[in-house]
Design a protein around this motif. Sequence first.
Motif: not given
Length: 150
Positions: A17-19, A28-32, A42-45, A49-51
Motif C-alpha cells: 500500500i505505501p509503495f 495525481v497531484p490532487s491526491l498528493a 512525509r506520507n505522500v509520493s 517511498q523512500l522512508s
Amino acid sequence: MFGIPRAPLLLGLAGLIPFVWGAISYLVPSLATWGAGLFGPRNVSLFVQLSYGTVILSFMSGVLWGFATKTRGAQAAVGYALATLPALWIFLAPATGPTSGLMNLIFGFIGVLILDFAFTAWGLTPVWWMRLRVLLTTIVVGSLSIGVLF
C-alpha cells in the motif's frame, strides 16, 4: 492465489500500500495534496517511498537472516553475510538526491530477489516463497520506478 498461503499473501499485498500510494500520489497531484493534508507531507509520493522502502528493505534482511538460521558451518556464514547485504546496501549506498535514493531502493529490491533465489536454491524457503517474492518485488519496483520517471 498461486499456492501462497492466505496470511502471507494478504499481509504481503497490504505491505504494498505505501509503495502504490506513493506512486499514485506522483501521478495525481490532487491526491498528493489531499494526502499531505490528511496524513502529513512525509506520507505522500517521494517521502513515503523512500522512508517505507528503507524500512522494508531492512526488514527483508531480517527475513533472510531467519532463513540462514536453518544452515550450518560454512553455508551458515555465507547465509548470514548475504542476509546483511540489503540493510547495509540501503544504509551505505550514496543518495545524492531523490532519484538516486529511489534507484538505490530499486537496486536493493532486485538484489533481495536475487538473494531470495539463492536461499530458495539452498532449500531454505517455503515452496511458495518465490511466487510471493516475484509478485511483490514486481509491484514494488514498478511503484518506485514511477517516482524515478516523474
